[in-house]
Design a protein around this motif. Structure first.
Motif, PDB file in Angstrom:
ATOM      1  N   LEU A  31       0.822  -1.205   0.000  1.00 47.28           N
ATOM      2  CA  LEU A  31       0.000   0.000   0.000  1.00 47.28           C
ATOM      3  C   LEU A  31       0.859   1.259   0.000  1.00 47.28           C
ATOM      4  O   LEU A  31       0.581   2.224  -0.721  1.00 47.28           O
ATOM      5  CB  LEU A  31      -0.936  -0.004   1.211  1.00 47.28           C
ATOM      6  CG  LEU A  31      -2.108  -0.982   1.151  1.00 47.28           C
ATOM      7  CD1 LEU A  31      -2.817  -1.055   2.509  1.00 47.28           C
ATOM      8  CD2 LEU A  31      -3.108  -0.566   0.071  1.00 47.28           C
ATOM      9  N   ALA A  32       1.900   1.254   0.819  1.00 49.66           N
ATOM     10  CA  ALA A  32       2.778   2.420   0.881  1.00 49.66           C
ATOM     11  C   ALA A  32       3.507   2.627  -0.441  1.00 49.66           C
ATOM     12  O   ALA A  32       3.741   3.769  -0.857  1.00 49.66           O
ATOM     13  CB  ALA A  32       3.782   2.262   2.013  1.00 49.66           C
ATOM     14  N   SER A  33       3.860   1.550  -1.124  1.00 43.97           N
ATOM     15  CA  SER A  33       4.535   1.657  -2.414  1.00 43.97           C
ATOM     16  C   SER A  33       3.595   2.224  -3.469  1.00 43.97           C
ATOM     17  O   SER A  33       4.010   2.994  -4.341  1.00 43.97           O
ATOM     18  CB  SER A  33       5.052   0.279  -2.857  1.00 43.97           C
ATOM     19  OG  SER A  33       6.009  -0.230  -1.961  1.00 43.97           O
ATOM     20  N   GLN A  34       2.333   1.831  -3.396  1.00 48.50           N
ATOM     21  CA  GLN A  34       1.364   2.260  -4.394  1.00 48.50           C
ATOM     22  C   GLN A  34       0.888   3.691  -4.179  1.00 48.50           C
ATOM     23  O   GLN A  34       0.705   4.440  -5.143  1.00 48.50           O
ATOM     24  CB  GLN A  34       0.149   1.313  -4.375  1.00 48.50           C
ATOM     25  CG  GLN A  34       0.465  -0.104  -4.813  1.00 48.50           C
ATOM     26  CD  GLN A  34      -0.634  -1.090  -4.427  1.00 48.50           C
ATOM     27  OE1 GLN A  34      -1.694  -0.679  -3.929  1.00 48.50           O
ATOM     28  NE2 GLN A  34      -0.398  -2.366  -4.650  1.00 48.50           N
ATOM     29  N   ARG A  35       0.694   4.061  -2.920  1.00 49.57           N
ATOM     30  CA  ARG A  35       0.014   5.324  -2.645  1.00 49.57           C
ATOM     31  C   ARG A  35       0.836   6.328  -1.853  1.00 49.57           C
ATOM     32  O   ARG A  35       0.426   7.485  -1.696  1.00 49.57           O
ATOM     33  CB  ARG A  35      -1.287   5.031  -1.883  1.00 49.57           C
ATOM     34  CG  ARG A  35      -2.294   4.266  -2.736  1.00 49.57           C
ATOM     35  CD  ARG A  35      -3.337   3.562  -1.912  1.00 49.57           C
ATOM     36  NE  ARG A  35      -3.943   4.437  -0.936  1.00 49.57           N
ATOM     37  CZ  ARG A  35      -4.793   4.025   0.005  1.00 49.57           C
ATOM     38  NH1 ARG A  35      -5.107   2.750   0.078  1.00 49.57           N
ATOM     39  NH2 ARG A  35      -5.320   4.870   0.854  1.00 49.57           N
ATOM     40  N   GLY A  36       1.972   5.903  -1.362  1.00 40.12           N
ATOM     41  CA  GLY A  36       2.772   6.783  -0.525  1.00 40.12           C
ATOM     42  C   GLY A  36       2.531   6.486   0.940  1.00 40.12           C
ATOM     43  O   GLY A  36       1.393   6.268   1.372  1.00 40.12           O
ATOM     44  N   VAL A  71      -1.408   6.039   3.773  1.00 41.34           N
ATOM     45  CA  VAL A  71      -1.866   4.705   4.173  1.00 41.34           C
ATOM     46  C   VAL A  71      -2.266   4.705   5.639  1.00 41.34           C
ATOM     47  O   VAL A  71      -1.567   5.286   6.479  1.00 41.34           O
ATOM     48  CB  VAL A  71      -0.753   3.657   3.934  1.00 41.34           C
ATOM     49  CG1 VAL A  71      -1.198   2.279   4.411  1.00 41.34           C
ATOM     50  CG2 VAL A  71      -0.389   3.606   2.461  1.00 41.34           C
ATOM     51  N   THR A  72      -3.385   4.067   5.954  1.00 37.72           N
ATOM     52  CA  THR A  72      -3.842   3.984   7.341  1.00 37.72           C
ATOM     53  C   THR A  72      -3.750   2.545   7.839  1.00 37.72           C
ATOM     54  O   THR A  72      -3.700   1.596   7.043  1.00 37.72           O
ATOM     55  CB  THR A  72      -5.298   4.459   7.474  1.00 37.72           C
ATOM     56  OG1 THR A  72      -6.158   3.514   6.803  1.00 37.72           O
ATOM     57  CG2 THR A  72      -5.486   5.848   6.876  1.00 37.72           C
ATOM     58  N   ILE A  73      -3.758   2.407   9.147  1.00 41.24           N
ATOM     59  CA  ILE A  73      -3.712   1.075   9.742  1.00 41.24           C
ATOM     60  C   ILE A  73      -4.982   0.291   9.410  1.00 41.24           C
ATOM     61  O   ILE A  73      -4.929  -0.933   9.179  1.00 41.24           O
ATOM     62  CB  ILE A  73      -3.503   1.191  11.269  1.00 41.24           C
ATOM     63  CG1 ILE A  73      -2.066   1.643  11.550  1.00 41.24           C
ATOM     64  CG2 ILE A  73      -3.793  -0.132  11.978  1.00 41.24           C
ATOM     65  CD1 ILE A  73      -1.770   1.937  12.994  1.00 41.24           C
ATOM     66  N   ASP A  74      -6.114   0.970   9.351  1.00 40.47           N
ATOM     67  CA  ASP A  74      -7.353   0.281   8.965  1.00 40.47           C
ATOM     68  C   ASP A  74      -7.231  -0.317   7.572  1.00 40.47           C
ATOM     69  O   ASP A  74      -7.679  -1.447   7.327  1.00 40.47           O
ATOM     70  CB  ASP A  74      -8.532   1.259   9.014  1.00 40.47           C
ATOM     71  CG  ASP A  74      -8.994   1.543  10.435  1.00 40.47           C
ATOM     72  OD1 ASP A  74      -8.613   0.782  11.350  1.00 40.47           O
ATOM     73  OD2 ASP A  74      -9.727   2.526  10.627  1.00 40.47           O
ATOM     74  N   GLU A  75      -6.619   0.424   6.657  1.00 42.04           N
ATOM     75  CA  GLU A  75      -6.464  -0.080   5.292  1.00 42.04           C
ATOM     76  C   GLU A  75      -5.492  -1.256   5.245  1.00 42.04           C
ATOM     77  O   GLU A  75      -5.734  -2.252   4.543  1.00 42.04           O
ATOM     78  CB  GLU A  75      -5.986   1.051   4.387  1.00 42.04           C
ATOM     79  CG  GLU A  75      -7.031   2.123   4.148  1.00 42.04           C
ATOM     80  CD  GLU A  75      -6.466   3.366   3.499  1.00 42.04           C
ATOM     81  OE1 GLU A  75      -7.232   4.062   2.822  1.00 42.04           O
ATOM     82  OE2 GLU A  75      -5.261   3.644   3.681  1.00 42.04           O
ATOM     83  N   ILE A  76      -4.411  -1.134   5.973  1.00 41.45           N
ATOM     84  CA  ILE A  76      -3.452  -2.241   6.031  1.00 41.45           C
ATOM     85  C   ILE A  76      -4.122  -3.490   6.581  1.00 41.45           C
ATOM     86  O   ILE A  76      -3.962  -4.595   6.043  1.00 41.45           O
ATOM     87  CB  ILE A  76      -2.238  -1.854   6.900  1.00 41.45           C
ATOM     88  CG1 ILE A  76      -1.447  -0.716   6.247  1.00 41.45           C
ATOM     89  CG2 ILE A  76      -1.321  -3.066   7.125  1.00 41.45           C
ATOM     90  CD1 ILE A  76      -0.363  -0.120   7.137  1.00 41.45           C
ATOM     91  N   VAL A  84      -6.484  -5.144   3.955  1.00 37.15           N
ATOM     92  CA  VAL A  84      -5.772  -5.873   2.906  1.00 37.15           C
ATOM     93  C   VAL A  84      -5.158  -7.159   3.458  1.00 37.15           C
ATOM     94  O   VAL A  84      -5.130  -8.191   2.778  1.00 37.15           O
ATOM     95  CB  VAL A  84      -4.689  -4.977   2.271  1.00 37.15           C
ATOM     96  CG1 VAL A  84      -3.800  -5.775   1.328  1.00 37.15           C
ATOM     97  CG2 VAL A  84      -5.340  -3.815   1.529  1.00 37.15           C
ATOM     98  N   ALA A  85      -4.667  -7.104   4.699  1.00 27.55           N
ATOM     99  CA  ALA A  85      -4.053  -8.286   5.325  1.00 27.55           C
ATOM    100  C   ALA A  85      -5.090  -9.260   5.873  1.00 27.55           C
ATOM    101  O   ALA A  85      -4.727 -10.337   6.365  1.00 27.55           O
ATOM    102  CB  ALA A  85      -3.123  -7.849   6.456  1.00 27.55           C
ATOM    103  N   ASN A  86      -6.372  -8.866   5.810  1.00 30.68           N
ATOM    104  CA  ASN A  86      -7.474  -9.708   6.290  1.00 30.68           C
ATOM    105  C   ASN A  86      -7.366  -9.988   7.787  1.00 30.68           C
ATOM    106  O   ASN A  86      -7.583 -11.113   8.251  1.00 30.68           O
ATOM    107  CB  ASN A  86      -7.528 -11.028   5.513  1.00 30.68           C
ATOM    108  CG  ASN A  86      -8.867 -11.737   5.666  1.00 30.68           C
ATOM    109  OD1 ASN A  86      -9.905 -11.100   5.849  1.00 30.68           O
ATOM    110  ND2 ASN A  86      -8.848 -13.053   5.594  1.00 30.68           N
ATOM    111  N   VAL A  87      -7.032  -8.920   8.533  1.00 28.70           N
ATOM    112  CA  VAL A  87      -7.005  -9.005   9.992  1.00 28.70           C
ATOM    113  C   VAL A  87      -7.723  -7.782  10.538  1.00 28.70           C
ATOM    114  O   VAL A  87      -7.971  -6.811   9.816  1.00 28.70           O
ATOM    115  CB  VAL A  87      -5.568  -9.048  10.552  1.00 28.70           C
ATOM    116  CG1 VAL A  87      -4.812 -10.254  10.025  1.00 28.70           C
ATOM    117  CG2 VAL A  87      -4.813  -7.754  10.238  1.00 28.70           C
ATOM    118  N   SER A  88      -8.050  -7.815  11.808  1.00 23.98           N
ATOM    119  CA  SER A  88      -8.665  -6.656  12.444  1.00 23.98           C
ATOM    120  C   SER A  88      -7.576  -5.672  12.871  1.00 23.98           C
ATOM    121  O   SER A  88      -6.423  -6.069  13.079  1.00 23.98           O
ATOM    122  CB  SER A  88      -9.469  -7.089  13.669  1.00 23.98           C
ATOM    123  OG  SER A  88      -8.602  -7.551  14.694  1.00 23.98           O
TER     124      SER A  88
END
Length: 224
Positions: A29-34, A38-43, A46-50
């Motif tokens: 995500l950081a590579s794609q968007r900077g 990027v937020t922890i919720d988004e990470i 994508v990682a399929n975790v809470s």
């Protein structure tokens, strides 16, 4: 292997897989968007975790991107190193460094699949690019590495003084000699990491560390 040991092994593999998934999501995500966007919720999504699970593994998005840094092993292992003379000091340091890094996470299990190796390789490739493009992240990683370097140098001083008590009469000489040994050791560790990454992380990192330190010892034997 007992059922309990098998269950423990399965839990550890799941833990490593979850940690890798979080790190890979963060760096992708950081590579794609900077990094700043990027937020922890988004990470977590994508990682399929809470998000709660995210914080069980990492205290911040920076730490997920930077990745794990070496930590010194327990005092019992350190004491064995300090009192291991006349064993060559670099042999002992290589084992300390192997104990200091989570080789399962960095290199995958000994029987890791090719998919796992590719995931680890991609993770390190993206991380290197991010650290290069984000000086603040690189500075954080280097600061942590310097802390580890100083801690290792202190242990090396203890070993040198144990091997040659006369060094205690000149603390400056002891300090500088320990720094030199530590710098050489870090060069061996960097060589191991580079070789391991160049080969796609297919071999256990512990084996690569031992090989690099063996090459370092052999080189020292021929430099007179």
């Amino acid at each position: 292997m007992s059922v309990a040991e098998e269950e423990l092994g399965l839990r550890e593999r799941k833990r490593l897989a979850t940690r890798r998934a979080i790190q890979l999501a963060a760096v992708e995500l950081a590579s794609q968007r900077g990094f700043d966007r990027v937020t922890i919720d988004e990470i977590s999504h994508v990682a399929n975790v809470s998000p709660r699970t995210f914080f069980n593994y990492f205290p911040s998005k920076e730490s997920a991107i930077i990745g794990e840094l070496p930590e010194l092993p327990d005092e019992a292992r350190i004491e064995r190193f300090v009192n291991a003379g006349p064993e060559p000091i670099l042999d002992g340091i290589s084992e300390l460094l192997i104990a200091a890094i989570d080789t399962g996470e960095l290199a995958g299990d000994v029987d890791a699949s090719s998919d796992t190796a590719r995931t680890v390789q991609e993770l390190h490739k993206l991380r290197r690019a991010l650290l290069k493009d984000n000086p603040e992240l690189f500075a954080q990683r280097m600061a942590s590495m310097h802390q580890f370097e100083d801690a290792l140098s202190t242990i090396v001083q203890r070993r040198l003084a144990e091997d040659d008590p006369s060094l205690l009469s000149d603390p400056e000489v002891l300090h500088q000699r320990a720094r030199l040994v530590t710098y050489v050791s870090f060069a061996g560790m960097r060589h191991a990491w580079s070789c391991w990454a160049d080969h796609g992380g297919m071999e256990p990192l512990a084996d690569r560390l031992r090989s690099s330190f063996a090459e370092l010892q052999a080189l020292g034997a021929h430099v007179r």
